[in-house]
Design a protein around this motif. Structure first.
Motif, PDB file in Angstrom:
ATOM      1  N   ASN A 124       0.319  -1.091   0.103  1.00 38.58           N
ATOM      2  CA  ASN A 124       0.083  -0.114   0.281  1.00 38.58           C
ATOM      3  C   ASN A 124       0.783   1.641  -0.358  1.00 38.58           C
ATOM      4  N   MET A 125       0.847   1.742  -1.065  1.00 31.61           N
ATOM      5  CA  MET A 125       1.702   2.913  -0.834  1.00 31.61           C
ATOM      6  C   MET A 125       1.147   4.270  -0.173  1.00 31.61           C
ATOM      7  N   ASN A 126      -0.242   4.286  -0.213  1.00 28.14           N
ATOM      8  CA  ASN A 126      -1.188   5.491   0.493  1.00 28.14           C
ATOM      9  C   ASN A 126      -0.644   5.189   1.808  1.00 28.14           C
ATOM     10  N   ILE A 127       0.268   4.450   1.928  1.00 30.77           N
ATOM     11  CA  ILE A 127       0.160   4.128   3.371  1.00 30.77           C
ATOM     12  C   ILE A 127       1.577   5.830   4.409  1.00 30.77           C
ATOM     13  N   SER A 128       1.743   6.060   2.967  1.00 30.35           N
ATOM     14  CA  SER A 128       3.019   7.256   2.996  1.00 30.35           C
ATOM     15  C   SER A 128       2.557   8.162   4.587  1.00 30.35           C
ATOM     16  N   PRO A 129       1.311   8.992   4.944  1.00 34.26           N
ATOM     17  CA  PRO A 129       1.126   9.509   6.447  1.00 34.26           C
ATOM     18  C   PRO A 129       1.507   8.412   6.934  1.00 34.26           C
ATOM     19  N   ILE A 130       1.696   7.640   7.206  1.00 35.09           N
ATOM     20  CA  ILE A 130       1.265   6.239   8.501  1.00 35.09           C
ATOM     21  C   ILE A 130       3.262   6.808   8.978  1.00 35.09           C
ATOM     22  N   VAL A 131       3.661   6.141   7.507  1.00 29.61           N
ATOM     23  CA  VAL A 131       5.204   6.517   7.548  1.00 29.61           C
ATOM     24  C   VAL A 131       6.078   7.220   7.866  1.00 29.61           C
ATOM     25  N   GLN A 132       5.237   8.865   7.401  1.00 33.15           N
ATOM     26  CA  GLN A 132       5.883  10.113   8.039  1.00 33.15           C
ATOM     27  C   GLN A 132       5.627  10.050   9.635  1.00 33.15           C
ATOM     28  N   ALA A 133       4.239   9.776  10.041  1.00 32.26           N
ATOM     29  CA  ALA A 133       3.855   9.866  11.954  1.00 32.26           C
ATOM     30  C   ALA A 133       5.003   9.220  12.424  1.00 32.26           C
ATOM     31  N   TRP A 134       6.003   8.028  11.451  1.00 29.47           N
ATOM     32  CA  TRP A 134       6.841   7.186  11.874  1.00 29.47           C
ATOM     33  C   TRP A 134       8.045   7.655  12.183  1.00 29.47           C
ATOM     34  N   GLY A 135       8.344   8.595  11.029  1.00 30.62           N
ATOM     35  CA  GLY A 135       9.597   9.345  11.152  1.00 30.62           C
ATOM     36  C   GLY A 135      10.636   8.542   9.725  1.00 30.62           C
ATOM     37  N   PHE A 136       9.850   7.857   8.717  1.00 30.13           N
ATOM     38  CA  PHE A 136      10.859   6.784   8.480  1.00 30.13           C
ATOM     39  C   PHE A 136      10.975   7.675   7.528  1.00 30.13           C
ATOM     40  N   ALA A 137      10.521   8.816   6.254  1.00 25.03           N
ATOM     41  CA  ALA A 137      10.000   9.555   5.735  1.00 25.03           C
ATOM     42  C   ALA A 137      10.671   9.696   5.296  1.00 25.03           C
ATOM     43  N   ASP A 139      15.206  11.559   7.142  1.00 26.57           N
ATOM     44  CA  ASP A 139      16.375  11.682   8.274  1.00 26.57           C
ATOM     45  C   ASP A 139      16.017  12.471   9.365  1.00 26.57           C
ATOM     46  N   GLU A 140      15.148  12.967   9.619  1.00 26.26           N
ATOM     47  CA  GLU A 140      14.516  14.034  10.723  1.00 26.26           C
ATOM     48  C   GLU A 140      14.019  13.664  11.597  1.00 26.26           C
ATOM     49  N   GLY A 141      14.724  11.822  11.787  1.00 32.38           N
ATOM     50  CA  GLY A 141      14.482  11.409  13.165  1.00 32.38           C
ATOM     51  C   GLY A 141      12.949  10.884  13.413  1.00 32.38           C
ATOM     52  N   ASN A 142      13.120   8.980  13.897  1.00 34.37           N
ATOM     53  CA  ASN A 142      12.129   8.804  14.806  1.00 34.37           C
ATOM     54  C   ASN A 142      11.381   9.153  15.491  1.00 34.37           C
ATOM     55  N   ARG A 143       9.843   8.744  15.330  1.00 33.12           N
ATOM     56  CA  ARG A 143       9.014   8.803  16.898  1.00 33.12           C
ATOM     57  C   ARG A 143       7.563   7.880  16.928  1.00 33.12           C
ATOM     58  N   VAL A 144       8.086   7.189  17.828  1.00 35.20           N
ATOM     59  CA  VAL A 144       6.448   6.686  17.950  1.00 35.20           C
ATOM     60  C   VAL A 144       5.101   7.634  18.166  1.00 35.20           C
ATOM     61  N   PRO A 145       4.310   7.573  17.037  1.00 35.19           N
ATOM     62  CA  PRO A 145       3.336   7.984  17.650  1.00 35.19           C
ATOM     63  C   PRO A 145       2.102   7.870  17.791  1.00 35.19           C
ATOM     64  N   ILE A 150      -2.671   7.591  14.850  1.00 34.34           N
ATOM     65  CA  ILE A 150      -2.195   6.824  13.479  1.00 34.34           C
ATOM     66  C   ILE A 150      -3.895   7.224  13.158  1.00 34.34           C
ATOM     67  N   GLU A 151      -5.109   6.803  14.536  1.00 29.46           N
ATOM     68  CA  GLU A 151      -6.113   6.494  14.141  1.00 29.46           C
ATOM     69  C   GLU A 151      -7.130   7.550  13.603  1.00 29.46           C
ATOM     70  N   ALA A 152      -6.016   8.588  13.261  1.00 24.65           N
ATOM     71  CA  ALA A 152      -6.824  10.394  12.872  1.00 24.65           C
ATOM     72  C   ALA A 152      -6.372   9.697  11.055  1.00 24.65           C
ATOM     73  N   LEU A 153      -5.275   9.371  11.151  1.00 30.00           N
ATOM     74  CA  LEU A 153      -4.469   9.467  10.405  1.00 30.00           C
ATOM     75  C   LEU A 153      -5.007   7.814   8.773  1.00 30.00           C
ATOM     76  N   MET A 154      -5.664   7.081   9.782  1.00 32.22           N
ATOM     77  CA  MET A 154      -5.929   5.924   8.698  1.00 32.22           C
ATOM     78  C   MET A 154      -6.249   5.861   7.701  1.00 32.22           C
ATOM     79  N   PRO A 276       4.489  -1.164  12.741  1.00 34.04           N
ATOM     80  CA  PRO A 276       5.550  -2.161  12.212  1.00 34.04           C
ATOM     81  C   PRO A 276       4.660  -3.074  11.577  1.00 34.04           C
ATOM     82  N   ALA A 277       4.617  -4.015  10.738  1.00 32.14           N
ATOM     83  CA  ALA A 277       4.313  -5.469  10.491  1.00 32.14           C
ATOM     84  C   ALA A 277       4.626  -5.993  11.795  1.00 32.14           C
ATOM     85  N   GLU A 278       3.625  -6.826  12.093  1.00 32.27           N
ATOM     86  CA  GLU A 278       4.098  -8.427  12.945  1.00 32.27           C
ATOM     87  C   GLU A 278       3.716  -9.680  12.207  1.00 32.27           C
ATOM     88  N   SER A 279       5.095 -10.670  11.928  1.00 39.03           N
ATOM     89  CA  SER A 279       3.998 -11.282  10.854  1.00 39.03           C
ATOM     90  C   SER A 279       4.956 -12.576  10.964  1.00 39.03           C
TER      91      SER A 279
END
Ligand code: ADP
Ligand code: MG
Length: 356
Positions: A124-137, A139-145, A150-154, A276-279
């Motif tokens: 799902n390439m549309n996952i981007s807003p959540i990837v950004q919320a986790w700081g993976f988009a 180099d500005e630093g990761n954080r746990v949203p 997360i619910e608001a971004l879904m 993050p996926a836990e499969s």
């Protein structure tokens, strides 16, 4: 984080180049002769990662200049950090205007939607807003949203948020965005392989941040050999794949992650949870003639987990896979099993072959 990615890529390539059995010595002697004449190599940094080219051709130098230009051209279309890229334009105009897109952008978005459908939304390439919320988009630093965040971004991550026409693309709501991180390198690899083949290159390999394509065989006709990394130990591997004319792409949570309060969070997001996926998987390696597919599926199957992935493999023809599970199994699909030598028993991995 970049340093880590670089290290892992180099580790993998050290194995490709040095191999690990004595029988290689003979082949290497022969190879060395041709290497001197026709081997051309370039290492460059693009698409946020280290890219390496290793080709045999008398005009190799000129061909690699062309290949590098092609990479820059595609980076300028697909990047989310370059502000005037086609994808950045699409994201910036979300909820307001359709934007013109190039043929390559159209092609990569079409493929991405196809794999979203094939994997029932795991890709799902549309996952981007959540990837950004986790700081993976960035180099500005990761954080746990927070869960509320997360619910608001879904609702902004639904894959039908993207409207793709022949020459335009449109994201239907403000705040939606797409991220080609799970597919762009595979697509680019396929473009580069086409360019190399058109130029007459029959032997060589390319690595776009560990997204590999092995062209033809080695110059002595032997198959290329690749190590499949042990996700728990970056200096170790669980087995060797021998292949020709195929792409090999691995996704795993160990490739990019951060730690907070003793917990590890990685960069492949499960669209169903926003986390993050836990499969139950540590890594997924896909082997396919098509690198776009290998890239998209390595990401998606990592989200799906072993059983769902095998169910998909049983109905799809053109890819094979090697899974490493959290409970210590290395599972190869039967189409690659003959070309895979398992070497993980020293580290207590158990080997299994999955049948169709
Ligand atoms: P790599 O970082 O080695 O390219 P992948 O190909 O597995 O690894 O892609 C992971 C990237 O894809 C993430 O950094 C993110 O940008 C994006 N991504 C994360 N989750 C998903 C998903 N479920 N589907 C598609 N893309 C994703
Ligand atoms: Mg991928």
């Amino acid at each position: 984080m970049k340093k880590r990615i670089l290290f892992l890529s180099l580790f993998l390539l050290t194995f490709i180049l040095s191999g690990c059995t004595e029988k290689r010595a003979e082949a290497q002697a022969q190879l060395a002769m041709q290497k001197e004449e026709n081997l051309h190599e370039v290492t460059t940094f693009a698409m946020d990662t280290v890219m390496m080219f290793h080709i045999y051709h008398e005009d190799g130098e000129a061909i690699l200049i062309e290949a590098e230009q092609e990479i820059r051209r595609l980076e300028a279309l697909f990047s989310v950090t370059v502000s005037d890229s086609g994808i950045s334009q699409l994201n910036e105009n979300a909820g307001s205007l359709p934007v013109d897109i190039s043929d390559d952008t159209h092609a990569v978005l079409t493929k991405a939607l196809e794999f979203t459908k094939l994997t029932d939304g795991a890709f799902n390439m549309n996952i981007s807003p959540i990837v950004q919320a986790w700081g993976f988009a960035t180099d500005e630093g990761n954080r746990v949203p927070t869960d509320t965040e997360i619910e608001a971004l879904m609702p902004l991550t639904v894959s039908n948020g993207l409207v793709l026409e022949d020459d335009t693309a449109y994201l239907q709501e403000v705040g939606m965005s797409v991220d080609l991180g799970g597919i762009a390198k595979g697509y680019t690899a396929d473009r580069i392989v086409a360019l190399l083949e058109d130029a007459g290159v029959t032997n060589g390999w390319i690595s776009l941040g560990g997204n590999l394509y092995m062209l033809g065989t080695k110059t002595d006709g032997a198959l290329w050999e690749l190590a499949v990394q042990n996700p728990l130990d970056s200096t170790d591997y669980v087995g060797m794949i021998s292949i020709s004319d195929a792409s090999v792409v691995t996704s795993g949570g160990y490739q990019r992650y951060f730690e907070e309060d003793g917990k590890t969070y990685h960069h492949i997001i499960d669209g169903a949870t926003g986390y993050p996926a836990e499969s139950g998987l540590l890594s997924v390696t896909i082997i396919s003639e098509n690198s776009t597919k290998a890239d998209a599926l390595s990401t998606a199957l990592y989200v799906m987990g072993l059983e769902e992935s095998l169910a998909l493999w049983r109905v799809e023809q053109d890819f094979e896979a090697i899974f490493i599970t959290e409970d210590g199994r290395v599972v190869a699909t039967e189409g690659i099993a003959e070309q895979f030598v398992f070497e993980g028993s020293d580290n207590d991995f158990i080997y299994e072959v999955a049948e169709k």
